[in-house]
Design a protein around this motif. Structure first.
Motif, PDB file in Angstrom:
ATOM      1  N   THR A 109       0.834  -1.200   0.000  1.00  0.00           N
ATOM      2  CA  THR A 109       0.000   0.000   0.000  1.00  0.00           C
ATOM      3  C   THR A 109       0.876   1.261   0.000  1.00  0.00           C
ATOM      4  O   THR A 109       1.666   1.475   0.916  1.00  0.00           O
ATOM      5  CB  THR A 109      -0.937  -0.010   1.229  1.00  0.00           C
ATOM      6  OG1 THR A 109      -1.752  -1.170   1.133  1.00  0.00           O
ATOM      7  CG2 THR A 109      -1.809   1.223   1.287  1.00  0.00           C
ATOM      8  N   MET A 110       0.733   2.055  -1.041  1.00  0.00           N
ATOM      9  CA  MET A 110       1.636   3.191  -1.221  1.00  0.00           C
ATOM     10  C   MET A 110       1.538   4.211  -0.089  1.00  0.00           C
ATOM     11  O   MET A 110       2.547   4.730   0.380  1.00  0.00           O
ATOM     12  CB  MET A 110       1.368   3.846  -2.590  1.00  0.00           C
ATOM     13  CG  MET A 110       2.362   4.920  -2.971  1.00  0.00           C
ATOM     14  SD  MET A 110       4.081   4.365  -2.951  1.00  0.00           S
ATOM     15  CE  MET A 110       4.160   3.432  -4.470  1.00  0.00           C
ATOM     16  N   ASP A 111       0.329   4.487   0.359  1.00  0.00           N
ATOM     17  CA  ASP A 111       0.181   5.476   1.436  1.00  0.00           C
ATOM     18  C   ASP A 111       0.949   5.034   2.687  1.00  0.00           C
ATOM     19  O   ASP A 111       1.612   5.841   3.343  1.00  0.00           O
ATOM     20  CB  ASP A 111      -1.307   5.639   1.802  1.00  0.00           C
ATOM     21  CG  ASP A 111      -2.085   6.368   0.718  1.00  0.00           C
ATOM     22  OD1 ASP A 111      -1.666   7.470   0.332  1.00  0.00           O
ATOM     23  OD2 ASP A 111      -3.120   5.829   0.274  1.00  0.00           O
ATOM     24  N   THR A 112       0.846   3.755   3.007  1.00  0.00           N
ATOM     25  CA  THR A 112       1.497   3.241   4.213  1.00  0.00           C
ATOM     26  C   THR A 112       3.013   3.241   4.024  1.00  0.00           C
ATOM     27  O   THR A 112       3.775   3.595   4.931  1.00  0.00           O
ATOM     28  CB  THR A 112       0.960   1.823   4.515  1.00  0.00           C
ATOM     29  OG1 THR A 112      -0.467   1.881   4.497  1.00  0.00           O
ATOM     30  CG2 THR A 112       1.433   1.320   5.868  1.00  0.00           C
ATOM     31  N   LEU A 113       3.438   2.879   2.819  1.00  0.00           N
ATOM     32  CA  LEU A 113       4.868   2.877   2.513  1.00  0.00           C
ATOM     33  C   LEU A 113       5.461   4.286   2.634  1.00  0.00           C
ATOM     34  O   LEU A 113       6.518   4.484   3.232  1.00  0.00           O
ATOM     35  CB  LEU A 113       5.074   2.316   1.098  1.00  0.00           C
ATOM     36  CG  LEU A 113       6.508   2.226   0.600  1.00  0.00           C
ATOM     37  CD1 LEU A 113       7.339   1.296   1.480  1.00  0.00           C
ATOM     38  CD2 LEU A 113       6.542   1.734  -0.847  1.00  0.00           C
ATOM     39  N   MET A 114       4.758   5.272   2.096  1.00  0.00           N
ATOM     40  CA  MET A 114       5.267   6.641   2.168  1.00  0.00           C
ATOM     41  C   MET A 114       5.309   7.119   3.622  1.00  0.00           C
ATOM     42  O   MET A 114       6.234   7.829   4.020  1.00  0.00           O
ATOM     43  CB  MET A 114       4.407   7.582   1.314  1.00  0.00           C
ATOM     44  CG  MET A 114       4.437   7.289  -0.176  1.00  0.00           C
ATOM     45  SD  MET A 114       6.092   7.083  -0.864  1.00  0.00           S
ATOM     46  CE  MET A 114       6.500   8.762  -1.243  1.00  0.00           C
ATOM     47  N   ALA A 115       4.341   6.709   4.415  1.00  0.00           N
ATOM     48  CA  ALA A 115       4.320   7.105   5.824  1.00  0.00           C
ATOM     49  C   ALA A 115       5.516   6.503   6.554  1.00  0.00           C
ATOM     50  O   ALA A 115       6.182   7.174   7.350  1.00  0.00           O
ATOM     51  CB  ALA A 115       3.007   6.659   6.483  1.00  0.00           C
ATOM     52  N   LEU A 116       5.813   5.245   6.291  1.00  0.00           N
ATOM     53  CA  LEU A 116       6.934   4.633   7.015  1.00  0.00           C
ATOM     54  C   LEU A 116       8.279   5.181   6.535  1.00  0.00           C
ATOM     55  O   LEU A 116       9.207   5.338   7.329  1.00  0.00           O
ATOM     56  CB  LEU A 116       6.861   3.105   6.978  1.00  0.00           C
ATOM     57  CG  LEU A 116       7.373   2.311   5.799  1.00  0.00           C
ATOM     58  CD1 LEU A 116       8.877   2.069   5.875  1.00  0.00           C
ATOM     59  CD2 LEU A 116       6.666   0.960   5.815  1.00  0.00           C
TER      60      LEU A 116
END
Ligand code: F6R
Length: 369
Positions: A109-116
């Protein structure tokens, strides 16, 4: 490959007791302590953690909301849960003592990846809770605790959610164990009950026929509301999300305490309202408050669908439909309370002629922001 079920979703709902058991397997030793060696963040670092931040999307976010209650209660470390898509845009405060937990079934999931990525840039440690071996999110994290749900094919998440909850409880209890906070009788008994929770999920699955019947009678409704308090609030949100995704109905989850601050204006004659009732033992104040919420909405004509612990006699008089679930410790209740909501949404979708495994407009993993 659907194993005799009409849909993958039905198969995956049925697999939940095993998915839960598999996620616990090898992680609790005979003495009732947790052995999470795979969490490669050293105990010395975990002991210094002064804030936990959970980031996730959709169903995984609901698991994260529930984890917040468990982490704060069992470890006394402040914890916040945030939608991954909102997180980095508010310039969140993090440092090397922040533990970020990224929850994702797909691991893509891109949103989660960018957050981490953002969290690691700030020096935070990132622990992934993920269902997909070798996917991007665990690869980019400091450590990973895998959920062992097995492949989830249906777009709507079911067994992955339950195993995310189990993983979150394990992390919370592990943090408590490593830090020695409140490491006492309560934690020991929770670990015991957690190790047996698969049986209770099984019991719920065996009693779902009335839920299916009820769902079929609601196929022509436009709106269903969901209410809960404490960990029942994210469960209400998850029930509403499942119904939106699968039945394409207007469904909203509310914290029951918010009713009088607005949503009660929505209540009208015959409107189905699902209420998740906390255990009458545990936090009994919450239980009594939600019982009065049920009375309030029923007095305004709502059709009350009440999910309550077996033997909770106080709610029965106000329930047009009573769905009983086994008794669990308060914080573990989402593992049993969510299952009827999954079945409910799946059956409503079927009754409305919708494609259960592939809802319109949705993709199994969302690799764009
Ligand atoms: C809901 C659903 C989605 C996902 C969300 C996060 O049924 O499937 O809300 O939970 O897109 O996906 P993962 O967990 O793969 O990061």
């Amino acid at each position: 490959e659907k194993g005799g079920y009409d849909y993958f979703m039905l198969k995956e709902i049925a697999e939940q007791p095993k998915a839960v058991a598999d996620t616990l397997l090898g992680r609790i030793d005979e003495a009732g302590s947790l052995t999470l060696d795979e969490v490669r963040i050293p105990a010395s670092v975990l002991r210094e953690v002064d804030k936990v931040v959970i980031v996730a999307c959709g169903t995984a976010y609901h698991a994260g909301m529930i984890a917040k209650y468990a982490i704060e209660h069992w470890t006394r470390i402040p914890c916040e849960t945030e939608l991954a898509s909102e997180f980095r845009y508010r310039d969140p405060i993090m440092d090397p003592r922040t533990l970020v937990i990224a929850i994702s079934q797909s691991g893509e999931t891109m949103d989660t990846l960018m957050a981490l990525r953002h969290a690691r840039e700030q020096g935070a440690k990132v622990l992934a809770i993920c269902n997909t071996n070798g996917s991007t999110i665990p690869r980019e994290s400091d450590a990973v605790l895998y959920t062992h749900a097995g492949p989830e094919v249906a777009v709507a998440s079911t067994k992955a959610f339950l195993t995310q909850l189990v993983a979150c409880y394990l992390v919370a209890l592990y943090l408590g164990q490593v830090r020695g906070t409140k490491w006492g009788d309560e934690i020991q008994s929770v670990i015991r009950e957690l190790s047996e929770i698969g049986t209770q999920v099984e019991q719920v699955l065996e009693t779902m026929e009335p839920v299916r019947e009820l769902a079929r009678t609601l196929a022509d409704k436009n709106t269903v509301l969901f209410l809960g308090r404490h960990v029942g609030y994210p469960v209400a949100l998850e029930g509403a999300l499942k119904l939106k995704e699968l039945a394409y109905m207007h469904a909203e989850g509310f914290a029951a305490g918010e009713l009088k601050h607005g949503p009660i204006a929505l209540i009208e004659e015959d409107l189905p309202v699902v209420v998740v009732v906390p255990s009458p033992r545990g936090r009994s104040v919450l239980h009594d408050k939600i019982v009065s919420n049920i009375q309030e909405i029923r007095a305004r004509g709502a059709r009350t669908i009440v999910i309550a612990e077996r033997g909770d006699t106080t709610v029965a008089p106000y329930a047009d439909h009573l769905i009983e679930i086994p008794a669990t410790p308060t914080l573990l209740q989402p593992l049993v309370a969510t299952v009827p909501l999954q079945v409910f949404a799946c059956e409503l979708a079927t009754a409305r002629g919708n494609e259960v495994d592939q809802p319109r407009n949705l993709a199994k993993s969302v690799t764009v922001e």
